[in-house]
Write an enzyme that holds these catalytic residues in place. Structure first.
Site, PDB file in Angstrom:
ATOM      1  N   TYR B  37       0.831  -1.202   0.000  1.00  0.00           N
ATOM      2  CA  TYR B  37       0.000   0.000   0.000  1.00  0.00           C
ATOM      3  C   TYR B  37       0.862   1.248   0.000  1.00  0.00           C
ATOM      4  O   TYR B  37       1.885   1.312   0.667  1.00  0.00           O
ATOM      5  CB  TYR B  37      -0.837   0.108   1.284  1.00  0.00           C
ATOM      6  CG  TYR B  37      -1.833  -0.970   1.520  1.00  0.00           C
ATOM      7  CD1 TYR B  37      -2.730  -1.338   0.540  1.00  0.00           C
ATOM      8  CD2 TYR B  37      -1.889  -1.601   2.750  1.00  0.00           C
ATOM      9  CE1 TYR B  37      -3.671  -2.314   0.803  1.00  0.00           C
ATOM     10  CE2 TYR B  37      -2.829  -2.580   3.009  1.00  0.00           C
ATOM     11  CZ  TYR B  37      -3.706  -2.933   2.039  1.00  0.00           C
ATOM     12  OH  TYR B  37      -4.641  -3.893   2.302  1.00  0.00           O
ATOM     13  N   HIS B 193     -13.944   1.568   5.567  1.00  0.00           N
ATOM     14  CA  HIS B 193     -12.650   0.961   5.284  1.00  0.00           C
ATOM     15  C   HIS B 193     -12.255  -0.114   6.297  1.00  0.00           C
ATOM     16  O   HIS B 193     -11.181  -0.709   6.189  1.00  0.00           O
ATOM     17  CB  HIS B 193     -11.548   2.023   5.247  1.00  0.00           C
ATOM     18  CG  HIS B 193     -11.491   2.752   3.944  1.00  0.00           C
ATOM     19  ND1 HIS B 193     -11.673   4.101   3.829  1.00  0.00           N
ATOM     20  CD2 HIS B 193     -11.266   2.298   2.681  1.00  0.00           C
ATOM     21  CE1 HIS B 193     -11.569   4.459   2.558  1.00  0.00           C
ATOM     22  NE2 HIS B 193     -11.333   3.385   1.842  1.00  0.00           N
ATOM     23  N   ARG B 223      -5.723   8.007  -7.991  1.00  0.00           N
ATOM     24  CA  ARG B 223      -4.806   6.928  -7.641  1.00  0.00           C
ATOM     25  C   ARG B 223      -5.308   5.667  -8.312  1.00  0.00           C
ATOM     26  O   ARG B 223      -6.461   5.599  -8.745  1.00  0.00           O
ATOM     27  CB  ARG B 223      -4.703   6.722  -6.140  1.00  0.00           C
ATOM     28  CG  ARG B 223      -5.959   6.167  -5.505  1.00  0.00           C
ATOM     29  CD  ARG B 223      -5.812   6.052  -4.003  1.00  0.00           C
ATOM     30  NE  ARG B 223      -4.984   4.930  -3.601  1.00  0.00           N
ATOM     31  CZ  ARG B 223      -5.474   3.738  -3.232  1.00  0.00           C
ATOM     32  NH1 ARG B 223      -6.763   3.505  -3.224  1.00  0.00           N
ATOM     33  NH2 ARG B 223      -4.664   2.764  -2.862  1.00  0.00           N
ATOM     34  N   ASN B 225      -5.899   1.524  -7.919  1.00  0.00           N
ATOM     35  CA  ASN B 225      -5.974   0.383  -7.017  1.00  0.00           C
ATOM     36  C   ASN B 225      -6.201  -0.841  -7.900  1.00  0.00           C
ATOM     37  O   ASN B 225      -6.505  -0.702  -9.085  1.00  0.00           O
ATOM     38  CB  ASN B 225      -7.102   0.576  -6.014  1.00  0.00           C
ATOM     39  CG  ASN B 225      -6.954  -0.347  -4.812  1.00  0.00           C
ATOM     40  OD1 ASN B 225      -5.941  -1.050  -4.669  1.00  0.00           O
ATOM     41  ND2 ASN B 225      -7.955  -0.344  -3.956  1.00  0.00           N
ATOM     42  N   GLU B 265      -8.653  -0.202 -10.753  1.00  0.00           N
ATOM     43  CA  GLU B 265      -9.561   0.903 -10.483  1.00  0.00           C
ATOM     44  C   GLU B 265      -8.809   2.219 -10.620  1.00  0.00           C
ATOM     45  O   GLU B 265      -7.808   2.434  -9.950  1.00  0.00           O
ATOM     46  CB  GLU B 265     -10.131   0.798  -9.068  1.00  0.00           C
ATOM     47  CG  GLU B 265     -11.069  -0.371  -8.897  1.00  0.00           C
ATOM     48  CD  GLU B 265     -11.574  -0.501  -7.464  1.00  0.00           C
ATOM     49  OE1 GLU B 265     -12.499  -1.306  -7.262  1.00  0.00           O
ATOM     50  OE2 GLU B 265     -11.046   0.174  -6.557  1.00  0.00           O
ATOM     51  N   TYR B 316      -6.941 -11.064   0.880  1.00  0.00           N
ATOM     52  CA  TYR B 316      -7.891  -9.938   0.837  1.00  0.00           C
ATOM     53  C   TYR B 316      -8.354  -9.685  -0.591  1.00  0.00           C
ATOM     54  O   TYR B 316      -9.529  -9.395  -0.833  1.00  0.00           O
ATOM     55  CB  TYR B 316      -7.227  -8.691   1.422  1.00  0.00           C
ATOM     56  CG  TYR B 316      -8.048  -7.449   1.243  1.00  0.00           C
ATOM     57  CD1 TYR B 316      -9.302  -7.322   1.860  1.00  0.00           C
ATOM     58  CD2 TYR B 316      -7.590  -6.396   0.462  1.00  0.00           C
ATOM     59  CE1 TYR B 316     -10.070  -6.182   1.699  1.00  0.00           C
ATOM     60  CE2 TYR B 316      -8.356  -5.250   0.296  1.00  0.00           C
ATOM     61  CZ  TYR B 316      -9.592  -5.147   0.914  1.00  0.00           C
ATOM     62  OH  TYR B 316     -10.343  -4.020   0.740  1.00  0.00           O
ATOM     63  N   LYS B 317      -7.449  -9.773  -1.530  1.00  0.00           N
ATOM     64  CA  LYS B 317      -7.817  -9.505  -2.912  1.00  0.00           C
ATOM     65  C   LYS B 317      -8.494 -10.708  -3.565  1.00  0.00           C
ATOM     66  O   LYS B 317      -8.883 -10.652  -4.730  1.00  0.00           O
ATOM     67  CB  LYS B 317      -6.596  -9.049  -3.704  1.00  0.00           C
ATOM     68  CG  LYS B 317      -6.172  -7.620  -3.269  1.00  0.00           C
ATOM     69  CD  LYS B 317      -4.955  -7.108  -3.987  1.00  0.00           C
ATOM     70  CE  LYS B 317      -4.498  -5.751  -3.458  1.00  0.00           C
ATOM     71  NZ  LYS B 317      -5.374  -4.626  -3.828  1.00  0.00           N
TER      72      LYS B 317
END
Lengths: 316, 346
Positions: B37, B193, B223, B225, B265, B316-317
């Site tokens: 991150y 979040h 940004r 993602n 994204e 998580y992904k």
């Protein structure tokens, strides 16, 4: 730092002996970005070698991009920004003006808005009134001034049933508790003016059991003067002297040390700067840092805060 | 400028495809051979001509098909679009932002004519010709946010600022990476979040919120993602997990190159003028592994990033089950040569 526009002063109108209205337009008449009631702009003033930057609430219609208007009260003992506006700005003067930024917005969830202004604190509400009229939301406005002659807002306020003027020399003193009492549930109150008025409204709200989130205040703060002090730039070791009527941010800018900024009133957080070493006491005057952060003395907001002591090393 | 719009689907037979130009302009999210991150934020719009960063709201060959897919999702589940009552003004701000940007950046596709509050909007790809009164919602077939986001690619979250926080009080969300507007609506920045691992400890959210609160008019940011999706599906929502979740189990060493998609994204942040709200558009781009590897730099880098990725993030992904197959497949594109810095292909 905000994006800026070079705008031309097209109207200068004295409202009272101390308060003057200025209108800015784009030199080619281009439309300016719209804004929300309560927003301010930062006006840049090249004053005889010193670059002053003051924030002023916009008082014109937020939905009218043909120009921006501000009302400036002359502060003869102030740091010079208002004297510059009154003394050296005329129709035709070009000045750099930031894009609008709102740190005092209306809460659109409110069932009703109660706007409470003291003195020159009327300015943000002048734009909010227009917005509320346009959106047809219920509101009432209470404006307190010492005397008829000093009440700059009188020339700018509409004469409608929602607008109430309290002139203390006529024996009509505003009573914040009475204003808040009996308001319907879901009402939000907004106060702008001297610290004493803000405290009175907040106290009355707390006493009457208003939720803190329904009470909004804007203290139109300018950097307070104080004793001169000295800071050290951590990366270079350079020593910078801050004068009695200068803010730390202004001293850093004069020394060409780059610091980000936006509101210059201790509210937006942009200029937050780390402190590497502090032998003395930081005089925090901002509304940004938490009580814990203040006590730790590891951060400073250079737009508002000062220092008293032997040595302050900034993480710059 | 795009004149051609693909005839393609994002469900069922999944006929979605990227033309060679679409592959070359894909917003590849990795600027180095590893990933963690970061608050990787830059100003928006702005970028090489033809890139998805050039304009405020990128319109590409998938536009018409994406809007059809959104309409299907909304017909099945109207709660993908919600706006709390106080957010209507922000919806008008968003409508104006998008209409002005599209008419300015793609004048042969879109037109906007204003006569005071009487506006005339023309959307040629979707064959829409609409006259309406600005700020009068009764003159549009939907509320202002829904109206314009049925004509704009990507999801949109409208964030209301109050009490030093941002609240997700409105949105149009049909192409999301496994989150639900119906669940998150009304939540503040920290609440919505909460499921993201590790980031809270890293202080990422405190910094990100401070940054967002400081976003001003005329200064938008973006940004990138990313995550991974099996099949080119826009609607990877929790509501429809039963439809797409099992598809993860259909990956084999033979089909992974065409069936496993990198989902990127392009997120941007805009301060809106009248409402002082922030709009957070989340535009989804999909490309399969083999298409990405047609750019040798990307093939090498994607292999290294996914091979070395923290297992917590893999989980998580949502591609832990296929990670080994993916990495083994990508290994063939990685000859060990160094890669150039930055995201763009060589």
């Amino acid at each position: 730092m905000s994006r800026q526009m070079l705008l031309r002063v097209t109207e200068v109108e004295p409202l009272t002996p101390l308060v003057t209205r200025f209108r800015f337009e784009h030199p080619e008449r281009a439309a300016l970005p719209l804004f929300s009631g309560g927003a301010h702009v930062v006006v840049e003033m090249p004053d005889d070698g010193v670059l002053r930057r003051n924030a002023y609430s916009l008082i014109s219609d937020p939905y009218d991009g043909s120009g921006y208007e501000i009302a400036v009260r002359r502060e003869d003992t102030g740091r010079g920004g208002s004297r510059f506006m009154h003394g050296q700005v005329a129709t035709g003067t070009d000045l750099r003006v930031s894009l609008p930024l709102n740190l005092f917005a209306l809460d659109p969830r409110a069932k009703k808005h109660v706007l409470i202004a003291g003195g020159i604190g009327i300015t943000p509400f002048l734009a909010q009134l227009r917005q509320l009229e346009r959106l047809q939301q219920p509101y009432e406005l209470h404006y307190a001034a010492r005397s008829q002659a000093e009440a700059a807002g009188l020339k700018l306020l509409p004469q409608t049933a929602q607008v109430h003027v309290h002139i203390s020399e006529n024996g009509d003193r505003m009573d914040p508790g009475a204003l808040l009492e009996g308001q319907p549930i879901g009402t939000h109150a907004y106060v702008c003016g001297p610290e004493g008025l803000i405290a009175a409204v907040m106290d009355a709200g707390a006493r009457l059991g208003w939720p803190p989130s329904a009470l909004h205040a804007e203290a139109f703060a300018a950097p307070p003067p104080g004793e001169a002090f000295r800071v050290t730039i951590g990366s270079t070791g350079a020593e910078i002297e801050v004068g009695p009527h200068q803010s730390l941010l202004e001293a850093l800018e004069a020394a060409e040390v780059e610091v980000d900024w936006s509101c210059r009133g201790g509210a937006c957080g942009r200029c937050e700067t780390g402190v590497r070493a502090c032998h003395g006491r930081i005089e925090h005057h901002d509304h940004w840092l938490s009580p814990e952060e203040r006590a730790a003395q590891t951060k400073i907001m250079p737009c508002m805060s000062r220092f008293r002591g032997d040595r302050l090393v900034l993480d710059l | 400028m795009t004149k051609h719009f693909n005839d393609e689907t994002f469900r069922g037979d999944y006929t979605y495809y990227n033309s060679p130009e679409a592959i070359r302009r894909f917003p590849f999210p990795f600027d180095r051979d590893s990933y963690m991150y970061s608050v990787n934020i830059e100003q928006h719009p702005g970028g090489p001509a033809g890139s998805p960063f050039e304009y405020a709201f990128d319109v590409d060959e998938h536009y018409v098909a994406e809007m059809k897919d959104r309409a299907i999702t909304l017909a099945e589940d109207p709660l993908r679009c919600q706006s709390l009552p106080h957010m209507e003004l922000a919806g008008w701000d968003l409508l104006e932002l998008i209409m002005e940007a599209k008419a300015r950046d793609y004048p042969d596709l879109f037109g906007l004519h204003k006569d005071g509050d009487r506006w005339h909007w023309i959307n040629r790809p979707l064959r829409i010709d609409q006259r309406f009164t600005f700020l009068d919602a009764t003159t549009l077939p939907y509320g202002p946010m829904e109206y314009i986001t049925r004509q704009a690619q990507g999801d949109f979250a409208l964030l209301h600022e109050r009490e030093g926080n941002l609240w997700m009080d409105a949105g149009m969300v049909t192409s999301q990476a496994d989150w639900s507007l119906d669940f998150d609506v009304g939540m503040n920045f920290f609440e919505w979040h909460a499921p993201v691992p590790k980031a809270k400890k890293m202080g990422v959210f405190d910094k990100a919120l401070k940054f967002l609160l400081a976003v001003q008019q005329g200064q938008a940011y973006r940004r990138l993602n990313w995550t991974m999706t099996v099949n080119p599906r826009l609607d990877t929502s929790p509501e429809n997990y039963h439809k797409w979740g099992p598809e993860k189990r259909t990956i084999t060493p033979q089909n992974v190159g065409r069936k496993q998609f990198l989902r990127v994204e392009l997120q941007s942040f805009w301060r809106l003028p009248r409402s002082n709200a922030i709009v957070f558009p989340i535009r989804c781009y999909l490309a399969c592994l083999d298409d990405l590897a047609s750019q040798p730099k990307w093939g090498r880098r994607l292999h290294r990033v996914l091979r070395d990725l923290d297992p917590v993030l893999v989980e998580y992904k949502g591609f832990a089950v296929n990670r080994d197959i993916i990495v083994a497949h990508l290994a063939r594109y990685d000859d060990g040569a160094p890669t150039s810095p930055g995201i763009f292909p060589d």
